[in-house]
Structures are given as structure tokens and as C-alpha cells.
Design a protein around this motif. Structure first.
Motif, mmCIF file in Angstrom:
data_model
loop_
_atom_site.group_PDB
_atom_site.id
_atom_site.type_symbol
_atom_site.label_atom_id
_atom_site.label_comp_id
_atom_site.label_asym_id
_atom_site.label_seq_id
_atom_site.Cartn_x
_atom_site.Cartn_y
_atom_site.Cartn_z
ATOM 1 N N ALA A 245 63.450 27.192 2.203
ATOM 2 C CA ALA A 245 64.911 27.213 2.221
ATOM 3 C C ALA A 245 65.365 27.440 3.652
ATOM 4 N N TYR A 246 66.466 26.791 4.024
ATOM 5 C CA TYR A 246 66.963 26.984 5.387
ATOM 6 C C TYR A 246 68.431 27.368 5.370
ATOM 7 N N GLU A 247 68.797 28.190 6.331
ATOM 8 C CA GLU A 247 70.174 28.599 6.573
ATOM 9 C C GLU A 247 70.459 28.375 8.055
ATOM 10 N N GLU A 248 71.591 27.780 8.355
ATOM 11 C CA GLU A 248 71.930 27.508 9.743
ATOM 12 C C GLU A 248 73.312 28.051 10.062
ATOM 13 N N THR A 249 73.460 28.617 11.236
ATOM 14 C CA THR A 249 74.747 29.112 11.690
ATOM 15 C C THR A 249 74.897 28.864 13.178
ATOM 16 N N GLU A 250 76.117 28.563 13.615
ATOM 17 C CA GLU A 250 76.379 28.335 15.029
ATOM 18 C C GLU A 250 76.753 29.655 15.695
ATOM 19 N N PHE A 251 76.466 29.751 16.978
ATOM 20 C CA PHE A 251 76.809 30.940 17.744
ATOM 21 C C PHE A 251 78.238 30.824 18.255
ATOM 22 N N ALA A 258 72.665 26.671 17.825
ATOM 23 C CA ALA A 258 72.651 27.055 16.417
ATOM 24 C C ALA A 258 71.356 27.776 16.097
ATOM 25 N N LEU A 259 71.448 28.766 15.235
ATOM 26 C CA LEU A 259 70.280 29.497 14.751
ATOM 27 C C LEU A 259 69.892 28.941 13.391
ATOM 28 N N VAL A 260 68.630 28.591 13.233
ATOM 29 C CA VAL A 260 68.124 28.080 11.965
ATOM 30 C C VAL A 260 66.986 28.980 11.508
ATOM 31 N N ILE A 261 67.073 29.455 10.268
ATOM 32 C CA ILE A 261 66.029 30.312 9.703
ATOM 33 C C ILE A 261 65.460 29.640 8.465
ATOM 34 N N TYR A 262 64.141 29.504 8.431
ATOM 35 C CA TYR A 262 63.427 28.963 7.281
ATOM 36 C C TYR A 262 62.666 30.098 6.603
ATOM 37 N N SER A 263 62.800 30.190 5.295
ATOM 38 C CA SER A 263 62.075 31.211 4.542
ATOM 39 C C SER A 263 61.581 30.606 3.233
ATOM 40 N N ALA A 264 60.606 31.275 2.622
ATOM 41 C CA ALA A 264 60.027 30.794 1.367
ATOM 42 C C ALA A 264 60.406 31.731 0.230
ATOM 43 N N GLN A 265 60.470 31.180 -0.962
ATOM 44 C CA GLN A 265 60.767 31.996 -2.138
ATOM 45 C C GLN A 265 59.669 33.040 -2.311
ATOM 46 N N PRO A 266 60.037 34.319 -2.430
ATOM 47 C CA PRO A 266 59.038 35.387 -2.571
ATOM 48 C C PRO A 266 58.093 35.120 -3.738
ATOM 49 N N GLY A 267 56.799 35.321 -3.499
ATOM 50 C CA GLY A 267 55.789 35.153 -4.536
ATOM 51 C C GLY A 267 55.357 33.723 -4.779
ATOM 52 N N SER A 268 55.949 32.765 -4.104
ATOM 53 C CA SER A 268 55.607 31.353 -4.297
ATOM 54 C C SER A 268 54.391 30.983 -3.458
ATOM 55 N N PRO A 269 53.742 29.846 -3.799
ATOM 56 C CA PRO A 269 52.637 29.371 -2.953
ATOM 57 C C PRO A 269 53.074 29.160 -1.510
ATOM 58 N N SER A 270 54.299 28.709 -1.312
ATOM 59 C CA SER A 270 54.782 28.508 0.061
ATOM 60 C C SER A 270 54.876 29.834 0.800
ATOM 61 N N ALA A 271 55.276 30.902 0.095
ATOM 62 C CA ALA A 271 55.349 32.217 0.732
ATOM 63 C C ALA A 271 53.956 32.678 1.163
ATOM 64 N N GLU A 272 52.955 32.424 0.337
ATOM 65 C CA GLU A 272 51.583 32.798 0.693
ATOM 66 C C GLU A 272 51.099 32.005 1.906
ATOM 67 N N ARG A 273 51.418 30.724 1.931
ATOM 68 C CA ARG A 273 50.985 29.889 3.059
ATOM 69 C C ARG A 273 51.729 30.258 4.337
ATOM 70 N N LEU A 274 53.007 30.625 4.195
ATOM 71 C CA LEU A 274 53.768 31.045 5.366
ATOM 72 C C LEU A 274 53.210 32.351 5.922
ATOM 73 N N GLN A 275 52.784 33.240 5.025
ATOM 74 C CA GLN A 275 52.157 34.487 5.464
ATOM 75 C C GLN A 275 50.834 34.202 6.171
ATOM 76 N N LEU A 276 50.085 33.242 5.645
ATOM 77 C CA LEU A 276 48.830 32.856 6.293
ATOM 78 C C LEU A 276 49.103 32.285 7.678
ATOM 79 N N LEU A 277 50.128 31.461 7.793
ATOM 80 C CA LEU A 277 50.475 30.901 9.092
ATOM 81 C C LEU A 277 50.855 32.010 10.066
ATOM 82 N N GLY A 278 51.550 33.029 9.563
ATOM 83 C CA GLY A 278 51.893 34.161 10.405
ATOM 84 C C GLY A 278 50.661 34.901 10.885
ATOM 85 N N SER A 279 49.656 35.039 10.003
ATOM 86 C CA SER A 279 48.412 35.702 10.395
ATOM 87 C C SER A 279 47.681 34.892 11.464
#
Length: 295
Positions: A245-251, A258-279
């Protein structure tokens, strides 16, 4: 990208998309052009055929709000298209779309240091700052790992539009490549309508038009959109499929950024993969320092 040509092509492209049936008119059997005739748009907009013909030739300077609203109604413009029409009219009148004096276009240079601190404080999501030309100006550590296919190994500041249309890796990174391409061009078209003298946009559009047939086709469609929020799918070379999911806002203090933030639904496979990418991003063996993207 002269204003008159932009107005002419935008109105013609919107007119071609409205069917007689959608406008409540008889279709008839002797139509040589797609969509509505000029005379039909004029009637629906409440103006004379001569005046609408003048508008469609690009002579929109001085058009009143009632005329613009009539056009928006007749051409079934959505809110983004309606805003684009008003931007074109303001530009023709010599008035900045914002109603304020224009500032120089934002460059692909580091923003203020405190902004980078804010990005670095976001650790569980991808946080990036981009300018109106789609340059990645700054990223947090996870954003740097996520956009590694875009950033490559150096050179000029990474640009999402160039990556989209000129780098074969984009087809893998964006499973919905066609959708992303249309969104990218429609966003650039919206910005160009607000400021047709934007040298950075002019140069970027010229470069992509020369090198990408798909870009030329999409640019000629005159579709417009703005970013806001939604869901996008990616395929990252290190962790695989991601649905974010993405949210965008202008300064308010930095026009064009513009600031763009991408996040994954908690507990989803995407959240696990995003955590792995962070590691992986935290591992010195596979990551470079987080922070500002240097041109």
C-alpha cells in the motif's frame, strides 16, 4: 509543449472519448470521427459552436469558470481532468496554477538534513522523496534496498520514469508494467499542464519520446492523474513478490517534492518479505549506507 497545442490536443482527446450514447444523444449512422462532434460539445457546454471551435484551437485564455465548468460537464471530465483543464486555462492567462509566483523547478539535490533524519526514523516501511521529474531525491535504508534495481551502481540521480521506459529490468520489477507506465505518463502530463515552461519536464519528455515508442503513444493520449494512495505490486530480485500500500503527500515547504511511503499489510506474506529485505539491508555485505541519493 506550447500551451495552445496542449489545450487543443487535450480537448480533442477528451471529445473523442465521449460516445453520443453516454452524452444522451442519438448515435446516427454518418459519423466520421470517434466521440462527439464539436457542435454537440458546444450545445452540451452551453456555448456557441464558433466559441467552442476557438477553444479547441487552443485559445482558452479568458475563458470564464462557467465556460470551463460547462466543458467539464460536456466532456465528462473526472476531478483530475477538470483540475487539469483549469490549470491549462490559468497558464494561458499567465497565472501560475497555484495562484502564487512560480518557484524554480526542484532539482535532484539533497533536501535539508532534518528531512533525511525523518526518513531514517522510518524503519518498518519504504520511505522515499521524489521531485516532479520522478527523480529519487532521498530514501531511507529500506527504500534504498527496495529500489536497488532502479539505483544501479552510480551515475546521475535515479529517475523512475527513465527506469520505467528505458531499462529492461523494469518489466521484471513491475509485474503490472503497462499500468505503471500509464500512471507515470499521466502524472508527468498533469505536471506539464501546470507549468508548460518546466525545463526539466520538457527535457525528460523529449528524451523519453525519442527513445520509447510506448511513451510516445501514452503521451499522445493526454490522460492525466495524480498520485495519492492505493496498492501496487512489485517483484523484487532479492525477496520476490510484494504487494504494498502506498500513501503520498506533498511538502508544503518544498514545492515539487513529495513523500511516498510503501507498507505491507501486517502479517501478510508481503510483510514477511519486506522484513526480510530490511534484514538484508542491515547486512554490511549487501547494503550501502542509508540516506540521501546523490546525483
Amino acid at each position: 509543449m506550447a500551451n495552445r497545442a496542449e489545450v487543443r490536443e487535450f480537448l480533442m482527446s477528451r471529445r473523442a472519448k465521449v460516445t453520443p450514447e453516454a452524452a444522451g444523444l442519438p448515435a446516427g449512422s454518418n459519423r466520421r470521427v470517434p466521440g462527439l462532434r464539436r457542435s454537440e460539445v458546444a450545445v452540451l457546454a452551453g456555448v456557441s459552436v464558433e466559441y467552442y471551435t476557438k477553444l479547441e484551437r487552443g485559445q482558452i485564455a479568458g475563458a470564464s469558470s462557467s465556460v470551463l465548468e460547462g466543458l467539464a460537464r460536456a466532456l465528462h471530465l473526472n476531478e483530475v481532468e477538470r483540475a487539469h483543464l483549469y490549470d491549462l486555462a490559468r497558464t494561458a492567462d499567465g497565472i501560475p496554477a497555484s495562484g502564487r509566483r512560480r518557484r524554480p523547478a526542484s532539482q535532484a539535490v539533497p533536501p535539508r538534513e532534518s528531512l533525511q533524519w525523518t526518513l531514517d526514523a522510518i524503519t518498518g516501511a519504504i520511505a522515499v522523496v521524489r521531485n516532479e521529474m520522478q527523480d529519487l531525491v532521498a530514501v531511507n535504508r529500506l527504500g534504498q534496498a527496495f529500489y536497488s534495481p532502479v539505483m544501479g551502481s552510480g551515475g546521475r540521480a535515479p529517475n523512475l520514469a527513465r527506469f520505467q521506459f528505458l531499462d529492461p529490468a523494469a518489466r521484471d520489477f513491475y509485474p503490472e508494467w503497462d499500468r505503471f507506465a500509464a500512471m507515470c505518463v499521466a502524472n508527468l502530463r498533469m505536471i506539464a499542464g501546470k507549468n508548460p515552461q518546466h525545463r526539466g519536464i520538457q527535457d525528460l519528455v523529449g528524451e523519453l519520446s525519442t527513445q520509447s515508442e510506448t511513451f510516445r503513444t501514452l503521451w499522445a493520449a493526454h490522460d492525466v492523474r495524480v498520485h495519492g494512495s492505493g496498492v501496487k505490486r512489485f517483484h523484487h530480485p532479492q525477496v520476490g513478490a510484494l504487494e504494498l500500500a502506498y500513501e503520498e503527500t506533498e511538502f508544503t515547504g518544498d514545492e515539487g517534492l513529495a513523500l511516498v511511503i510503501y507498507s505491507a499489510q501486517p502479517g501478510s506474506p508481503s510483510a514477511e518479505r519486506l522484513q526480510l529485505l530490511g534484514s538484508l539491508a542491515e547486512s554490511p555485505a549487501v547494503s550501502s549506507p542509508a540516506g540521501t541519493v546523490r546525483p
